[in-house]
Design an enzyme around this catalytic site. Structure first.
Site, PDB file in Angstrom:
ATOM      1  CE1 TYR A  17     175.338 162.289   4.707  1.00  0.00           C
ATOM      2  CE2 TYR A  17     174.809 163.962   3.070  1.00  0.00           C
ATOM      3  CZ  TYR A  17     174.408 163.061   4.039  1.00  0.00           C
ATOM      4  OH  TYR A  17     173.085 162.941   4.345  1.00  0.00           O
ATOM      5  CE1 TYR A 148     169.731 161.317   3.022  1.00  0.00           C
ATOM      6  CE2 TYR A 148     169.023 161.833   0.781  1.00  0.00           C
ATOM      7  CZ  TYR A 148     169.697 162.181   1.939  1.00  0.00           C
ATOM      8  OH  TYR A 148     170.304 163.410   2.028  1.00  0.00           O
ATOM      9  CE  LYS A 266     169.899 162.896  -5.651  1.00  0.00           C
ATOM     10  NZ  LYS A 266     171.172 163.356  -5.134  1.00  0.00           N
TER      11      LYS A 266
HETATM   12  N1  PMP Z   1     165.106 162.204  -2.139  1.00  0.00           N
HETATM   13  C1  PMP Z   1     165.867 161.243  -2.670  1.00  0.00           C
HETATM   14  C2  PMP Z   1     165.209 159.963  -3.132  1.00  0.00           C
HETATM   15  C3  PMP Z   1     167.237 161.414  -2.811  1.00  0.00           C
HETATM   16  O1  PMP Z   1     167.982 160.430  -3.337  1.00  0.00           O
HETATM   17  C4  PMP Z   1     167.813 162.636  -2.391  1.00  0.00           C
HETATM   18  C5  PMP Z   1     169.298 162.900  -2.510  1.00  0.00           C
HETATM   19  N2  PMP Z   1     170.127 161.844  -2.609  1.00  0.00           N
HETATM   20  C6  PMP Z   1     166.984 163.608  -1.834  1.00  0.00           C
HETATM   21  C7  PMP Z   1     165.626 163.362  -1.738  1.00  0.00           C
HETATM   22  C8  PMP Z   1     167.547 164.908  -1.360  1.00  0.00           C
HETATM   23  O2  PMP Z   1     167.979 165.673  -2.434  1.00  0.00           O
HETATM   24  P1  PMP Z   1     169.012 166.863  -2.230  1.00  0.00           P
HETATM   25  O3  PMP Z   1     170.325 166.235  -1.911  1.00  0.00           O
HETATM   26  O4  PMP Z   1     169.013 167.567  -3.547  1.00  0.00           O
HETATM   27  O5  PMP Z   1     168.485 167.710  -1.133  1.00  0.00           O
END
Ligand code: PMP
Length: 431
Positions: A17, A148, A266
């Site tokens: 990003y 997202y 996460k």
């Molecule tokens: N789902 C949601 C709700 C997220 O907020 C994110 C990342 N911000 C992801 C999936 C993707 O996770 P990652 O960046 O670990 O691939």
């Protein structure tokens, strides 16, 4: 060496990003403890976003450090197809024993490495499930605008179609989108294409990367009910919201819904190592059982259920259960509410009309600015720089300035984060 770190970095690294053509600053971090990052010049930055929402306990928590080092000395990794180990089984047992997860009948844990893969796994399971039962294929997904779900192809497909992934659209599977809250549109989509949908995927109650947008739990309750009625599976993406981010352990608990598939990542390792899980109901798991390998879920990653990551996950889970941690989460939620309300009234009171909304949910607080800036604008970066100058890491999502602090923060530190947010907003709005 560390003073030249940024230069060395720029010679060899391609950052996520980031537009390298814009010569944006790269900050060298030399250590991270608790809620603070220490930069190469010795300055300390309060991490107001838990480093992309992962370090839920703050950085370098000693219990997780110890769990990782013990596990690494014992067994660092082993293939997970046909083999198993204590950390993977213990973490899965802990998750499925949680009352909210048990109530959903989510009894099976599939490991992967990150939020996007947790979502890919859920989408693929939902797609293959009817096929395995010899039912007509369901090859579309239903999703929400402003959502997202990650950056891999399937996960991108179910994210906001006009967002920054739009250029990849022709590579993606078919998805229909409904505005969160618009039950009529949701009903209509199900009426028109109900038997085509493999699943409905959603971020429960708050859409994180889409701008910390909060929507009504009644909508979700009804949407999930309608899906169940039509045999459309429900995928709850708690990659961001899981592990008490919204006050409850899982955000779906606020709505009292029971998803068929649940994605977590996460915060799962406390931000130490990449790990994700997709939980499935016994019913879905049974749909893959037969004497034929072709109905098996033929998906796996080299580092599936890495023992060190699972050990970190277990240690993080134990910290979450401590009364002390639960109390801190409550204090953070209280201070978040207080600060967001104060920010809202101050901004309204000062006659500044360019704040569209201020909102909070649990430990998440956000302010949306009335400004046409989007993800491609350089303004969010300048807001971030203003906050960094004041010693706080905030990273706006387009026109939304938000805080997602680690649970080790004190009430005073939360106040400090929002004080800086207020200063940044004042400077930006009164220019
Ligand atoms: N789902 C949601 C709700 C997220 O907020 C994110 C990342 N911000 C992801 C999936 C993707 O996770 P990652 O960046 O670990 O691939």
């Amino acid at each position: 060496m560390s003073s030249q770190l940024a230069e060395r970095d720029l010679a060899v690294i391609w950052h996520p990003y980031s537009q390298h053509g814009l010569n944006q600053k790269i900050l060298p971090v030399v250590s991270a403890k608790g809620a603070y990052l220490t930069l190469a010049d010795g300055s300390k930055i309060l991490d107001g976003i838990s480093s992309w929402w992962v370090n839920i306990h703050g950085h370098s928590h000693p219990d997780i450090v110890e769990a990782i080092s013990t596990q690494a000395a014992e067994m660092e990794h082993v293939i997970f197809s046909g083999f198993t180990h204590e950390p993977a089984v213990q973490l899965a047992e802990a998750l499925v024993a949680h009352p909210a997860i048990r109530a959903c009948g989510l009894t099976r844990v599939f490991y992967s490495d990150n939020g996007s893969t947790a979502v890919e796994v859920a989408l693929k399971m939902a797609y293959q499930y009817p096929l395995n039962q010899g039912k007509p294929s369901r090859n579309r997904f239903l999703a929400l605008h402003s959502s997202y779900h990650g950056d891999t192809l399937g996960a991108m497909a179910v994210g906001e179609p006009s967002g920054f992934h739009s250029q990849f659209r022709r590579l993606m599977p078919e998805v229909d989108f409904v505005e969160p809250g618009n039950l009529e549109a949701f009903r209509m989509a199900l009426e028109q294409r109900g038997s085509d949908y493999a699943a409905f995927i959603f971020e429960p109650l708050i859409q994180g990367a889409g701008g910390m947008r909060i929507y009504e739990s009644e909508f979700l309750q009804e949407a999930v009910r309608l899906c169940k009625e039509r045999g459309v599976l429900t995928i709850c993406d708690e990659v961001f919201t899981g592990f008490y981010r919204t006050g409850e352990c899982f955000a779906f608990q606020h709505a009292g819904i029971q998803p068929d598939l649940l994605c977590l990542s996460k915060g799962i390792t406390g931000g130490f190592l990449p790990l994700a899980v997709t939980l499935a109901t016994s019913e879905i798991f049974s749909g893959f059982l037969s004497q034929d390998m072709r109905t098996a879920f033929l998906h796996g990653h080299s580092y599936t259920a890495n023992p060190i990551a699972c050990a970190a996950g277990l240690a993080s889970w134990k910290i979450l259960q401590l009364e002390e941690c639960q109390l801190r989460i409550q204090v953070i939620a209280k201070h978040t509410k207080k600060n967001i309300e104060r920010l809202q009234s101050r901004l309204q009171g000062s006659g500044v009309t360019r704040v569209r909304d201020a909102r909070y949910l649990g430990t998440i607080g956000a302010v949306e600015i009335e400004d046409p800036m989007n993800y491609f604008s350089s303004k969010p970066r300048s807001l971030m720089d203003m906050a960094l100058e004041r010693g706080v890491l905030l990273r706006p999502l387009g026109n939304v300035l938000y805080a997602v602090p680690p649970y080790c923060c004190t009430g005073e530190e939360i106040d400090r984060i929002y004080q800086v947010m207020g200063e940044v907003l004042d400077r930006f709005l009164l220019r």
